[in-house]
Write a protein that holds these residues in place. Structure first.
Motif, PDB file in Angstrom:
ATOM      1  N   GLY A  15       6.408  -8.707  25.676  1.00 28.70           N
ATOM      2  CA  GLY A  15       6.037  -9.731  26.651  1.00 28.70           C
ATOM      3  C   GLY A  15       4.692 -10.332  26.260  1.00 28.70           C
ATOM      4  O   GLY A  15       4.529 -10.834  25.149  1.00 28.70           O
ATOM      5  N   LYS A  16       3.716 -10.208  27.174  1.00 27.38           N
ATOM      6  CA  LYS A  16       2.396 -10.787  26.882  1.00 27.38           C
ATOM      7  C   LYS A  16       1.520  -9.797  26.118  1.00 27.38           C
ATOM      8  O   LYS A  16       0.482 -10.166  25.570  1.00 27.38           O
ATOM      9  CB  LYS A  16       1.704 -11.171  28.193  1.00 27.38           C
ATOM     10  N   LEU A  17       1.929  -8.536  26.135  1.00 31.58           N
ATOM     11  CA  LEU A  17       1.114  -7.493  25.497  1.00 31.58           C
ATOM     12  C   LEU A  17       1.357  -7.458  23.981  1.00 31.58           C
ATOM     13  O   LEU A  17       2.496  -7.383  23.538  1.00 31.58           O
ATOM     14  CB  LEU A  17       1.464  -6.131  26.102  1.00 31.58           C
ATOM     15  N   THR A  18       0.284  -7.525  23.226  1.00 31.16           N
ATOM     16  CA  THR A  18       0.413  -7.450  21.763  1.00 31.16           C
ATOM     17  C   THR A  18       0.167  -6.012  21.327  1.00 31.16           C
ATOM     18  O   THR A  18      -0.931  -5.484  21.473  1.00 31.16           O
ATOM     19  CB  THR A  18      -0.600  -8.396  21.081  1.00 31.16           C
ATOM     20  N   ALA A  19       1.190  -5.386  20.781  1.00 28.01           N
ATOM     21  CA  ALA A  19       1.064  -3.987  20.338  1.00 28.01           C
ATOM     22  C   ALA A  19       0.565  -3.914  18.896  1.00 28.01           C
ATOM     23  O   ALA A  19      -0.225  -3.044  18.546  1.00 28.01           O
ATOM     24  CB  ALA A  19       2.393  -3.281  20.472  1.00 28.01           C
ATOM     25  N   LEU A  20       1.020  -4.833  18.052  1.00 27.69           N
ATOM     26  CA  LEU A  20       0.538  -4.917  16.666  1.00 27.69           C
ATOM     27  C   LEU A  20       0.209  -6.370  16.365  1.00 27.69           C
ATOM     28  O   LEU A  20       1.017  -7.259  16.627  1.00 27.69           O
ATOM     29  CB  LEU A  20       1.610  -4.423  15.689  1.00 27.69           C
ATOM     30  N   SER A  21      -1.005  -6.583  15.808  1.00 27.86           N
ATOM     31  CA  SER A  21      -1.395  -7.982  15.605  1.00 27.86           C
ATOM     32  C   SER A  21      -1.708  -8.265  14.132  1.00 27.86           C
ATOM     33  O   SER A  21      -2.815  -8.062  13.669  1.00 27.86           O
ATOM     34  CB  SER A  21      -2.619  -8.310  16.474  1.00 27.86           C
ATOM     35  N   GLY A  22      -0.672  -8.640  13.401  1.00 30.53           N
ATOM     36  CA  GLY A  22      -0.849  -9.052  12.012  1.00 30.53           C
ATOM     37  C   GLY A  22      -1.261  -7.937  11.075  1.00 30.53           C
ATOM     38  O   GLY A  22      -2.193  -8.085  10.279  1.00 30.53           O
ATOM     39  N   LEU A  23      -0.552  -6.825  11.150  1.00 27.59           N
ATOM     40  CA  LEU A  23      -0.901  -5.647  10.348  1.00 27.59           C
ATOM     41  C   LEU A  23      -0.435  -5.822   8.892  1.00 27.59           C
ATOM     42  O   LEU A  23       0.678  -6.243   8.634  1.00 27.59           O
ATOM     43  CB  LEU A  23      -0.200  -4.433  10.972  1.00 27.59           C
ATOM     44  N   ASN A  24      -1.344  -5.475   7.964  1.00 31.85           N
ATOM     45  CA  ASN A  24      -0.994  -5.458   6.533  1.00 31.85           C
ATOM     46  C   ASN A  24      -1.226  -4.040   6.011  1.00 31.85           C
ATOM     47  O   ASN A  24      -2.346  -3.539   6.091  1.00 31.85           O
ATOM     48  CB  ASN A  24      -1.874  -6.432   5.742  1.00 31.85           C
ATOM     49  N   LEU A  25      -0.199  -3.419   5.487  1.00 36.03           N
ATOM     50  CA  LEU A  25      -0.339  -2.030   5.015  1.00 36.03           C
ATOM     51  C   LEU A  25       0.533  -1.782   3.797  1.00 36.03           C
ATOM     52  O   LEU A  25       1.562  -2.437   3.606  1.00 36.03           O
ATOM     53  CB  LEU A  25       0.133  -1.058   6.106  1.00 36.03           C
ATOM     54  N   GLU A  26       0.115  -0.769   3.011  1.00 39.99           N
ATOM     55  CA  GLU A  26       0.935  -0.340   1.868  1.00 39.99           C
ATOM     56  C   GLU A  26       0.860   1.180   1.785  1.00 39.99           C
ATOM     57  O   GLU A  26      -0.217   1.742   1.973  1.00 39.99           O
ATOM     58  CB  GLU A  26       0.383  -0.919   0.568  1.00 39.99           C
ATOM     59  N   ILE A  27       1.970   1.815   1.505  1.00 40.32           N
ATOM     60  CA  ILE A  27       1.965   3.271   1.313  1.00 40.32           C
ATOM     61  C   ILE A  27       2.710   3.591   0.022  1.00 40.32           C
ATOM     62  O   ILE A  27       3.834   3.124  -0.202  1.00 40.32           O
ATOM     63  CB  ILE A  27       2.612   3.991   2.523  1.00 40.32           C
ATOM     64  N   GLU A  28       2.043   4.379  -0.813  1.00 41.21           N
ATOM     65  CA  GLU A  28       2.643   4.750  -2.103  1.00 41.21           C
ATOM     66  C   GLU A  28       3.527   5.992  -1.939  1.00 41.21           C
ATOM     67  O   GLU A  28       3.331   6.762  -1.003  1.00 41.21           O
ATOM     68  CB  GLU A  28       1.527   5.072  -3.107  1.00 41.21           C
ATOM     69  N   PRO A  29       4.435   6.207  -2.883  1.00 40.93           N
ATOM     70  CA  PRO A  29       5.267   7.428  -2.805  1.00 40.93           C
ATOM     71  C   PRO A  29       4.415   8.679  -3.050  1.00 40.93           C
ATOM     72  O   PRO A  29       3.379   8.610  -3.724  1.00 40.93           O
ATOM     73  CB  PRO A  29       6.276   7.246  -3.935  1.00 40.93           C
ATOM     74  N   GLY A  30       4.859   9.791  -2.528  1.00 35.42           N
ATOM     75  CA  GLY A  30       4.212  11.080  -2.779  1.00 35.42           C
ATOM     76  C   GLY A  30       2.931  11.321  -2.004  1.00 35.42           C
ATOM     77  O   GLY A  30       2.104  12.137  -2.407  1.00 35.42           O
TER      78      GLY A  30
END
Lengths: 232, 280
Positions: A15-30
């Motif tokens: 709705g009006k609530l923003t839970a995540l705002s433009g998140l940029n992430l990377e996770i490598e294996p292991g």
């Protein structure tokens, strides 16, 4: 090496609530990654988006270079923060269920771990204690040879002895080539097992990086840093 | 994967249906033999015997009617409960993270619901046949002294005369059940889109849909020149109770309309499950 998980400009609104705002992430294996943040910071929302039980409002989300769907669900093993196993089933039937649907499920491993806890496989889920139920759920999830494990608050609400069991189970059972994302706000308990740390606050990234590098840079433990960053 | 989903779905629902099936069939068998015994007591001539037999007949008759109503409603009711619980509540965290397509999840729930409804229908027919196997069942309620052979002949003649109508009506029943189930599925799915009061919104959507679709179906049937509820020409032959062919055609028109609506509802449900899943 390509990332096991990445997101670009990820936004999730309720709705009006923003839970995540433009998140940029990377996770490598292991890597064992701690997803850290106070209650309501968006940790569970991010994990649900990766698991595919929520859809993003906008932005891109990739697991092993694929959009979230059947292919990613084959390689993601997810432990929600709630009891999600049907209560009328027996432990053995739940093992059958996982064995039927997940190609990467190691039945022997699951049965061995259940036996080591002296849990009767013919016992119904509803008859298990809270601690044993959480352990059974974790055993099922960790008995998969997945590429990405999503563990949402695995140690919240259990006694310290059960916490040790859970952490030990995670460390000794995960596929070494795989990555684990553990969301929690109980940092002191898991700090030692983390390779990387992601801190989020009100849906935005505060800090991300190697746990040792962060400790060295700030001359503080992750727990101390967390308390400082999220001071009320 | 649909096969595996169906296997687990049937296992999960069998534990609810099998006891109802056994109970209703057992009551039918009991009533069938009771009717024979009570008929003899009734014919014994004493007033006490008559009252006693009527009371027993009433108790077992009522149990049978309640059992049959439960049986008829249980197919769609269990289907909607399983769909809601398994897809949109805590269990949905397991269901929706399985490596299966949403269409398979939807199909497994729908197929299971329809199959159990057919089996329930078959059990109801079986119960009636068990009851009808006693020629005294009709004598118990009517004073007319008809011969047993005449009773069975009349029963078979009615079935044979109206076989096409009976088959059409069964298909219509099946499509009606499919539409009832898919209306609930789409309502629950639309309710899931909301961030709050999901159940309340689902119920509101269901009532809204029922009213709007009811009106739309009525208009379509009028345009098509059929009136399902007009029973003036129900029988072609009132002597033999042969039902008119015209009425069978009306049933088919109605069935096709309901089938198209079901398809639309299932399509929307699938769309929501695939692109708008929102497990809070």
């Amino acid at each position: 090496m390509s990332n096991i998980f990445e997101c670009r400009q990820l936004v999730k609104k309720y709705g009006k609530l923003t839970a995540l705002s433009g998140l940029n992430l990377e996770i490598e294996p292991g890597k064992i990654v701690g997803l850290l943040g106070p209650n309501g910071s968006g940790k569970t929302t991010l994990i649900k988006l990766i698991a595919g039980i929520l859809r993003p409002t906008s932005g891109r989300l990739l697991v092993n270079r694929s959009e979230i769907g059947m292919e990613t669900k084959e390689i993601v093993s997810y432990l929600p923060e709630r009891n999600y196993i049907p209560k009328y089933l027996k432990v053995r039937q739940m093992i059958d269920y996982f064995d039927d649907f997940y190609k990467d499920f190691n039945r022997e491993k699951a049965e061995r771990m259940i036996k080591s806890l002296s849990i009767d496989p013919d016992k119904k889920i509803k008859a298990l204690s809270k601690g044993n139920l959480e352990k059974v759920q974790l055993i099922l999830v960790m008995s998969r040879e997945a590429k990405l494990y999503l563990l949402d608050e695995p140690i919240a609400g259990v006694d310290p002895a059960a916490r040790d069991y859970i952490l030990n189970t995670i460390i000794t059972n995960y596929n070494p080539d795989a990555s684990i994302i553990i969301s929690t706000h109980l940092i002191s308990d898991i700090e030692n097992i983390l390779d990387d740390v992601i801190m989020i606050k009100t849906g935005a990234l505060v800090m991300a990086g190697n746990a040792d590098d962060i400790r060295e840079q700030y001359q503080k433990s992750i727990d101390e840093l967390f308390r400082e960053v999220f001071k009320c | 994967m649909l096969g595996k989903l169906l296997k687990h779905e049937f296992k999960a629902t069998a534990r609810l249906f099998i006891p109802i099936f056994i109970m209703v069939t057992a009551i039918s068998v009991a009533v069938r033999f009771l009717v024979d015994i009570l008929y003899d007591i009734n014919n014994g001539g004493t007033q006490a015997g008559e009252i006693f037999s009527m009371i027993i007949a009433f108790i077992f008759g009522a149990a049978l009617v309640i059992g049959m109503i439960c049986l008829i409603l249980s197919g769609p009711a269990v289907s909607l409960y399983r769909f809601y619980k398994n897809v949109y509540t805590d269990e949905g965290y397991l269901t929706n993270t399985l490596p299966v397509k949403p269409v398979s999840i939807l199909a497994s729930k729908l197929i299971t619901g329809i199959v159990w409804t057919i089996v329930s229908g078959a059990i109801v027919v079986l119960c009636f046949l068990i009851l009808a196997s006693s020629s005294k069942i009709i004598l118990f309620f009517a004073d007319d002294n008809i011969y047993e052979s005449a009773y069975y002949n009349a029963l078979f003649d009615f079935i044979l005369d109206n076989i096409w109508f009976i088959i059409s009506f069964m298909i219509f029943g099946l499509i009606s059940v499919t539409m009832s189930i898919s209306s609930v599925y789409v309502s629950v799915s639309i309710g899931n889109l909301a961030n709050r009061h999901k159940v309340l919104i689902s119920i509101a959507v269901y009532f809204f849909l029922t009213i709007v679709l009811g009106m739309a179906i009525g208009i379509i049937l009028v345009i098509a020149g059929t009136n399902f509820f007009d029973t003036t020409n129900l029988f072609e032959d009132t002597e033999t109770f042969k039902l008119s062919g015209e009425y069978t055609v009306m049933i088919w028109v109605y069935s096709i309309v309901l089938f198209i609506i079901s398809l639309i509802e299932l399509f929307v449900t699938h769309l929501i499950m695939k692109h708008k899943l929102n497990l809070a």
